[in-house]
Design an enzyme around this catalytic site. Structure first.
Site, short mmCIF file in Angstrom:
data_model
loop_
_atom_site.label_atom_id
_atom_site.label_comp_id
_atom_site.label_asym_id
_atom_site.label_seq_id
_atom_site.Cartn_x
_atom_site.Cartn_y
_atom_site.Cartn_z
N HIS B 237 0.79 -1.25 0.12
CA HIS B 237 0.15 0.10 0.06
C HIS B 237 1.17 1.43 0.01
CE1 HIS B 237 -3.04 2.78 1.21
NE2 HIS B 237 -3.97 2.06 1.07
N ARG B 258 -6.25 9.75 -1.17
CA ARG B 258 -6.06 9.57 -2.62
C ARG B 258 -7.25 10.02 -3.59
NH1 ARG B 258 -3.29 5.60 -5.03
NH2 ARG B 258 -3.83 4.10 -3.32
#
Lengths: 261, 563
Positions: B237, B258
């Site tokens: 990640h 994001r």
């Protein structure tokens, strides 16, 4: 900008309770100076003990990000979620004990069975209303009373800090305790649930909400900033008003007009 | 010194997959005896509890199953089993409604009262259902409440040690367990065993996972003869916290940041994604964003703490405080205010796309053995989309539970062979009795470093070959552990047991990574940088052959979507 300095090292003295109820008559404390990083949590200090002087120290943890609620302990006399509390916020000496009001399994690990047993007496599971369409999401517009009535406090992680910190639980172990009552309120005000009144009656008994003396310890020690006291006060008010609401037929919300997701 | 229990369905693991399997088996046939086994506490262990962002599901009339499917398969670089990926997207709407309307999760609503779906990276539609930015707490506590209501028994703080098989090795007939708190073994006879232990790449020095996930399920399945697939596919990640010297190191800041428009900067203040994916920038898939961050740090463009910086301040402090309360709290704890300043992050090992080969109902190649969730493979291919993880655990947990409840009917129990039971017990006991010079926690650290450096985000043949031999040395060191303390609640002993399984899984990952000579999704080889569909659009399988692994490949079936 974020912290860009290299980490300083702290050297707290950590004293932990050692106790095996099968072999020991009473708990003792074992104390060591450990080195931890500047931003180390109390849980990190326990890991430092584990990899050094006390490899078989028993304690519980899982997620280490404050979500699972496994690692609450009593640190210098106060309940703390150890993964979410920095060593430096406590000071150079840490005295770590298991949660109160619960039997010790070993060292710092308690048995949460009584805590969850009390919880299970409060009808804690959701039971959907039969008249709602299981294929749709219940409409909850933010400007409607139903939305406003929801228990909008932060999510509870059932870490049992409140159960440990509650004087009333100590005085009367049959008391349901703050967490179970707080969560009961969340379902009592959930318009999708079918057993709200039954639950309200169940938790507004003598060993339920009425037992609370509004001392607020639960709120003080909650790592999530929840006020169970506030939830319990709401239960008390609702319990008093319940008979009137039944007479006027307002105990259940009317079905919203449009209910499509 | 060992109890024997008999049940119809034994479920190892109590995350989203395990609990959904238990509930669905119980709802389908309440007469079947189910036994749940949790390595931690019921509802509190595993990674479903740690789900932040949410649950990908097609609910909006402007979205479509086809779009979710294509996002999933393109995101997975076409390595997905398309039947499994389609099942995921097809079942998710029904299962998320069940979570809301039967299990009781109250997902966030938009101001107009409809369920809110937020933006996640790597997807063409805003389809992620959530509860703030700490979704897993709601899902796991409500699932736990329903398990309480159904009175399904659960052995807490109990771990699987070994699966028990029939004499000919073709059927799984139970398991040997260890009660961590008492140190006593438990033998379970069961018609079916469901593995839902959550795999987990904890063999890397930076990992996001909950501590229970030591690849127990995958390692036990491998030893029992199950076919595994895509073991080289380990997801990193891109935005794990950087907190040197703390276990918080590697913990996630969620995908939704994001999705909402977070920017990523290197130590020089450059928005480096312009160089790696100028179209999608920070909203590119996890594999690309992780690799970009890793390469920036590797080329000396990171911060002093070997990190890059995530920035959401331009979204407005009030927006961040309202929508990312959990993430902001997490950062405040370490002295950074996500709403008002950039926070140091770096890639962190997060998820195993690979694992036990299953079909859409969780069957494996061994009769009586089933798997669901992260222990299984095939749904996500070479890279998992954020929000597809909890969808997978709940969808496949439900499917396997439902299926197994019917499958076990009228099947007999098999009597486990005493020598098998004793062999499993004495292997675990031998670890406890070790008085060698190696500290299990240090060996674990060294395993983490080896995997990070040599089987990490950017791989190559020589490094992978080195890793395979380093792992052999680590296995030797693990033979010389020194474990002190007794049987009861001894975390050092548990660490030694974890280490054995992590070493097994690490070796399988390294060898599969060495086998795959192309770059695809999370697997990037600097000596084979291209995605080679002509040669490598196939899954790498592995199974035990004697004492070692045997690898083979099978082409991916592209019956629904082609590259």
């Amino acid at each position: 900008m974020a912290v860009l300095i290299s980490e300083r090292v702290l050297k707290p003295t950590v004293s932990v309770q050692r106790f095996d109820p099968q072999t020991d008559t009473k708990p003792r404390f074992e104390s060591h100076a450990v080195e931890v990083a500047e931003r180390a949590s109390i849980l990190d200090a326990l890991f430092a003990l584990q990899r050094g002087p006390i490899p078989d120290l028993a304690f519980r943890f899982s997620c280490r990000v404050g979500m699972c609620g496994s690692c609450a302990m009593v640190v210098n006399g106060r309940e703390q979620l150890t993964c979410s509390t920095l060593v430096k916020s406590i000071g150079p000496t840490l005295k770590i004990e298991p949660l109160r009001n619960l039997p010790v399994v070993r060292d710092l690990a308690v048995d949460l069975a009584p805590f969850f047993a009390a919880y299970q007496k409060t009808l804690p599971h959701f039971t959907p209303r039969a008249d709602l369409d299981p294929k749709e999401f219940y409409r909850l517009p933010h400007d409607r009373p139903e939305w406003k009535a929801l228990n909008h406090q932060p999510q509870c992680i059932d870490c049992a800090a409140c159960y440990s910190g509650c004087t009333l639980v100590t005085l009367r172990p049959r008391y349901t305790g703050p967490m179970a009552l707080h969560r009961a309120l969340s379902l009592i005000v959930d318009p999708r649930d079918s057993r709200r009144e039954e639950r309200l009656q169940l938790v507004s008994q003598e060993d339920g909400a009425l037992r609370c003396h509004t001392l607020g310890n639960c709120h003080d020690v909650c790592p999530r900033g929840i006020s169970p006291t506030q939830s319990i006060e709401r239960i008390k008010r609702m319990a008093i008003l319940a008979p009137f609401r039944r007479w006027f037929g307002r105990s259940r919300p009317s079905k919203p007009a449009a209910n499509a997701a | 010194m060992s109890d024997t229990l008999t049940t119809d369905i034994l479920i190892l693991g109590t995350g989203g997959a395990g609990l959904m399997a238990a509930l669905h088996a119980h709802w389908r046939d309440p007469a079947q005896k189910i036994l749940l086994v949790s390595k931690g506490m019921l509802g509190k262990s595993g990674c479903t509890r740690m789900v932040q962002g949410g649950y990908n599901v097609v609910l909006n009339e402007n979205d479509s199953l086809q779009a979710h499917f294509e996002d999933t398969v393109r995101g997975g670089s076409f390595l997905n089993d398309q039947d499994l990926a389609w099942t995921l997207v097809e079942d998710a709407p029904r299962i998320v409604r069940e979570l809301e309307n039967k299990i009781g999760c109250l997902f966030d609503r938009a101001p107009d009262g409809r369920v809110h779906q937020k933006a996640f990276a790597g997807q063409t539609f805003d389809r992620t259902v959530h509860v703030g930015d700490l979704t897993g707490i709601e899902i796991m506590s409500r699932l736990r409440d329903q398990v309480f209501a159904a009175s399904i028994p659960c052995l807490e703080y109990t771990r699987g040690i070994e699966l028990l098989t029939s004499r000919d090795g073709t059927r799984v007939i139970g398991a040997v367990l260890l009660d961590i708190q008492t140190g006593e073994f438990i033998t379970v006879k069961s018609k079916a065993v469901i593995l839902a232990t959550g795999a987990g790449p904890l063999m890397y020095q930076r990992s996001a996972c909950a501590q229970e996930k030591a690849s127990d399920g995958v390692a036990m399945a491998f030893r029992a003869g199950a076919h595994l697939m895509d073991m080289e596919m380990v997801q990193f990640h891109p935005t794990g916290l950087v907190v040197p010297g703390s276990r918080l190191n590697g913990a996630l800041l969620e995908e939704g940041l994001r999705g909402a428009g977070a920017h990523l900067f290197n130590g020089k203040g450059e928005r480096y994604m312009t160089r790696y994916d100028p179209d999608k920038m920070e909203r590119s898939t996890r594999d690309r964003v992780s690799r970009a961050g890793y390469l920036e740090i590797l080329s000396g463009r990171g911060t002093e703490n070997e990190a890059v910086l995530i920035d959401v301040t331009h979204l407005g402090a009030e927006f961040v405080e309202r929508n990312f309360t959990g993430m902001r709290d997490r950062c405040l704890r370490i002295g950074s205010d996500l709403a008002r300043e950039r926070v140091e992050v770096a890639p962190t090992a997060h998820f195993n796309m690979g694992g036990i080969r299953i079909n859409r109902d969780g069957f494996t190649n061994l009769e009586g053995l089933f798997a669901a969730g992260e222990d299984a493979s095939g749904v996500h291919g070479a890279n998992r989309l954020g929000g597809n993880g909890v969808a997978e655990s709940t969808v496949y947990g439900a499917r396997v539970g439902e299926c197994v409840a019917g499958w076990v009917r009228d099947r007999p129990h098999d009597e486990p062979a005493t020598d098998q039971v004793l062999a499993a017990q004495s292997a675990a006991d031998r670890l406890l009795a070790r008085r060698g010079e190696e500290n299990p926690f240090i060996v674990r650290d060294d395993l983490g470093k080896t995997m990070w450096r040599k089987v990490g985000i950017v791989r190559d043949g020589p490094k992978l070959a080195e890793a395979v031999s380093d792992l052999r040395i680590l296995r030797d060191r693990a033979e010389r552990l020194g474990i002190s303390g007794g049987r009861r609640f001894n975390l050092s002993w548990q660490q030694a047991l974890d280490l054995a399984n992590l070493l097994t899984a690490a070796d399988l990952i390294a060898r599969s990574a060495l086998t795959r000579e192309d770059s695809r999704g999370a697997h990037f080889r600097s000596d084979f940088e291209q995605t080679d569909n002509a040669k490598w659009l196939c899954n790498i399988y592995v199974a035990r052959d004697g004492d070692g692994p045997k690898h083979w490949t099978i082409p991916v079936k592209l019956d629904k979507l082609r590259p």
